[in-house]
Structure formats: structure tokens, C-alpha cells
Scaffold this motif. Structure first.
Motif, mmCIF file in Angstrom:
data_model
loop_
_atom_site.group_PDB
_atom_site.id
_atom_site.type_symbol
_atom_site.label_atom_id
_atom_site.label_comp_id
_atom_site.label_asym_id
_atom_site.label_seq_id
_atom_site.Cartn_x
_atom_site.Cartn_y
_atom_site.Cartn_z
ATOM 1 N N ASP B 7 0.875 -1.185 0.000
ATOM 2 C CA ASP B 7 0.000 0.000 0.000
ATOM 3 C C ASP B 7 0.901 1.220 0.000
ATOM 4 O OD1 ASP B 7 -1.889 2.128 0.799
ATOM 5 O OD2 ASP B 7 -3.237 0.490 1.305
ATOM 6 N N ASP B 8 0.547 2.235 -0.798
ATOM 7 C CA ASP B 8 1.383 3.440 -0.833
ATOM 8 C C ASP B 8 1.200 4.298 0.414
ATOM 9 O OD1 ASP B 8 -1.203 3.762 -2.015
ATOM 10 O OD2 ASP B 8 -0.634 5.781 -2.614
ATOM 11 N N ASN B 56 -5.065 1.105 -6.006
ATOM 12 C CA ASN B 56 -4.588 2.369 -6.568
ATOM 13 C C ASN B 56 -3.245 2.721 -5.946
ATOM 14 O OD1 ASN B 56 -5.859 3.758 -8.574
ATOM 15 N ND2 ASN B 56 -7.067 5.073 -7.244
ATOM 16 N N MET B 57 -2.165 2.503 -6.663
ATOM 17 C CA MET B 57 -0.828 2.835 -6.152
ATOM 18 C C MET B 57 -0.002 3.433 -7.283
ATOM 19 S SD MET B 57 0.228 -0.481 -3.834
ATOM 20 C CE MET B 57 -0.058 -1.714 -5.127
ATOM 21 N N PRO B 58 0.963 4.288 -6.954
ATOM 22 C CA PRO B 58 1.854 4.825 -7.987
ATOM 23 C C PRO B 58 2.821 3.743 -8.483
ATOM 24 C CG PRO B 58 2.546 5.570 -5.814
ATOM 25 C CD PRO B 58 1.253 4.835 -5.619
ATOM 26 N N SER B 83 -9.893 0.902 -1.403
ATOM 27 C CA SER B 83 -10.980 1.830 -1.063
ATOM 28 C C SER B 83 -12.173 1.691 -1.991
ATOM 29 C CB SER B 83 -10.469 3.275 -1.097
ATOM 30 O OG SER B 83 -10.019 3.600 -2.381
ATOM 31 N N GLU B 84 -12.055 0.920 -3.047
ATOM 32 C CA GLU B 84 -13.149 0.770 -3.994
ATOM 33 C C GLU B 84 -13.586 -0.688 -4.041
ATOM 34 O OE1 GLU B 84 -12.360 2.777 -7.787
ATOM 35 O OE2 GLU B 84 -10.481 3.393 -6.862
#
Lengths: 149, 120
Positions: B7-8, B56-58, B83-84
Motif C-alpha cells: 500500500d502506498d 490504486n498505487m503509484p 478503497s473501492e
């Protein structure tokens, strides 16, 4: 270009209430409009929504409030001082989870960005945002379409 | 068993770790990665028995990480913590080979339900 329906306040508030309850162990009551609030140095988080509706969610609060939110997320004791990096990370993650809930409930929004967090010096005007309580302080939340940016 | 948390958000990695302990899985070994690219490296170097990844991570997203692992022949058990939690994302995750998707905000019960059969 924004053609879709913007997330309405009730949807965003429902997401905030869910996050406050499950991640921060607090209720998100409305902040009375006539109640004064101190705001020293602040923290502002933003996250973009992309799709039929394009814009961003913005969360603003006092830096001390942000530190309390981070402490609550991490289960810190009241005397524990967190570095700004962790405080910003925590506030960004709160908005990320709110954004995820909003995206899931909104037809036609296909992408959620990564949260960005920066210091700020003043809260938004109360007429331009929703204001919810965190313990005994206000947290300001805005839905900002691209056209108004 | 060794579990990789990707996780970022450092804060969220700590919350996932705390929730895993609350769910009764604290006796396992944990390693962390700050994005999908680092997670791909750590799967190679640390050989975890399970990957828990944000979506969702860079640098490399969680779904790109999972697809890279599977296309490279790595079948490590993989679950999303993100989160989604839309049906579309759950279907995409499952099609790519994920075991489960836990949506934030979560409780220890979500981890117990998803992992008790595997981790005991």
C-alpha cells in the motif's frame, strides 16, 4: 469536461459518516454554522474523480485536528506526536476511502486518483462546503467540479 | 507464513497489520511494500505465502502487479484491500486471479472471513 451528475452532499456525508465511524471511531455530526472555530495552520487533502463527472473532493482541517485524526487511525496515545508525513498520509487516506465510497455509488465515474495533501492557511468559506465535526472541531469538505477549478 | 502488505500509505499498511493481528493472524511474518513495483520485487526476493495489496498505487497498480505475477507464472495467493469495492472491480480482480477483495473501511471480521480458511 463534466457532463455527469456531481456527487450530492447526502452521498458524500454518508461516506464521511461511514469512515468516521469505522476508521476514526467517532460520529460525524454537522458542525453548527454559527459556531466559531479556531484555524491555525491547516492541512488540505484532494482527490480527483474522473468519468462522466470530473472534479475533486477536498478535505480541509486545522493541523492539530489532522494530527488527532491520524492518532485515532493509528491508535496512538494522547501524548504521542506524529511527524507531518504521517499526518498528511492519514488525512489523505481518509479522503481516499471517502472517495472510494463516493465513486462506488456514482454511476459513470470510472477512475479515482491518488490523494494529494498540502499545508494551507485558511478554511474554505462555510457557504462553499459541508462542515462536519471531528470531536470538538470542524472538518470542511468540498465537492469541486473541474469547471469551477 | 509470510504475508506481504502493499500500500502506498504507510498509515494504511499499519492499519492493515493491526487489523490482521486483531483477526488473530498476528503470529505470521509480515513484510511491506510502498507500491506495486516494490511489491513485485519483494515477491521475488522474499517469496511471501500471501499478498495483500491496495489497488490504486503509484508506479504499478495492484491489478498490474497481479497480472505481472500471473503472467510470470507466479501463483502466490493474492487479495485486494482497497478503497473501492464495486462489482466491476471485484469481477476484474477475480478474473485476474485474486482470491478476494476487501473494501476499506474494513473490520477484523472482513479479514477473518477472507483468510481463516487459508491462514487458520
Amino acid at each position: 469536461m463534466t457532463n455527469g451528475t456531481a456527487p450530492d452532499n447526502a452521498l458524500v456525508l454518508a461516506a464521511i459518516e461511514q469512515v468516521w465511524g469505522s476508521m476514526l471511531f467517532a460520529s460525524a455530526d454537522p458542525w453548527p454554522a454559527d459556531r466559531p472555530a479556531e484555524f491555525g495552520s491547516g492541512v488540505q487533502a484532494q482527490i480527483e474523480l474522473r468519468g462522466d463527472w470530473n472534479g475533486r473532493l477536498v478535505l480541509t482541517c486545522d493541523r492539530d485536528v489532522a494530527a488527532q485524526i491520524a492518532g485515532a487511525m493509528l491508535g496512538c496515545g494522547p501524548e504521542e506526536v506524529l511527524p507531518d508525513l504521517d499526518v498528511h498520509d492519514a488525512v489523505g487516506e481518509v479522503l481516499n476511502v471517502v472517495g472510494g465510497s463516493v465513486k462506488g455509488a456514482l454511476d459513470g465515474v470510472s477512475a479515482l486518483g491518488l490523494p494529494g495533501v498540502a499545508p494551507c492557511t485558511a478554511p474554505p468559506a462555510q457557504g462553499e462546503c459541508m462542515v462536519v465535526s471531528w470531536r470538538d472541531a470542524p472538518v470542511y469538505v468540498q465537492v469541486v467540479p473541474d469547471a469551477a477549478a | 507464513m509470510k504475508i506481504l502488505i502493499a500500500d502506498d500509505s504507510k498509515v494504511m499498511r499499519q492499519i492493515v497489520l493491526r487489523t490482521m493481528r486483531q483477526a488473530g493472524f498476528g503470529h505470521h511474518d509480515f513484510v511491506e511494500a510502498a507500491d506495486g513495483a516494490e511489491a513485485l520485487d519483494k515477491v521475488a526476493s522474499d517469496a511471501p505465502d500471501l499478498v495483500l495489496s491496495d489497488w490504486n498505487m503509484p508506479n504499478k497498480t495492484g491489478i498490474e502487479l497481479l497480472r505481472d505475477l500471473r503472467s510470470g507464472g507466479n501463483e502466490v495467493p493474492f487479495g485486494f484491500v482497497t478503497s473501492e469495492g464495486s462489482e466491476e472491480m471485484r469481477e476484474t480482480a477475480k478474473a485476474a486471479g485474486a482470491m478476494f477483495l476487501i473494501a476499506k473501511p474494513f473490520t477484523s471480521d472482513h479479514f477473518s472471513d477472507a483468510l481463516s480458511g487459508m491462514l487458520g
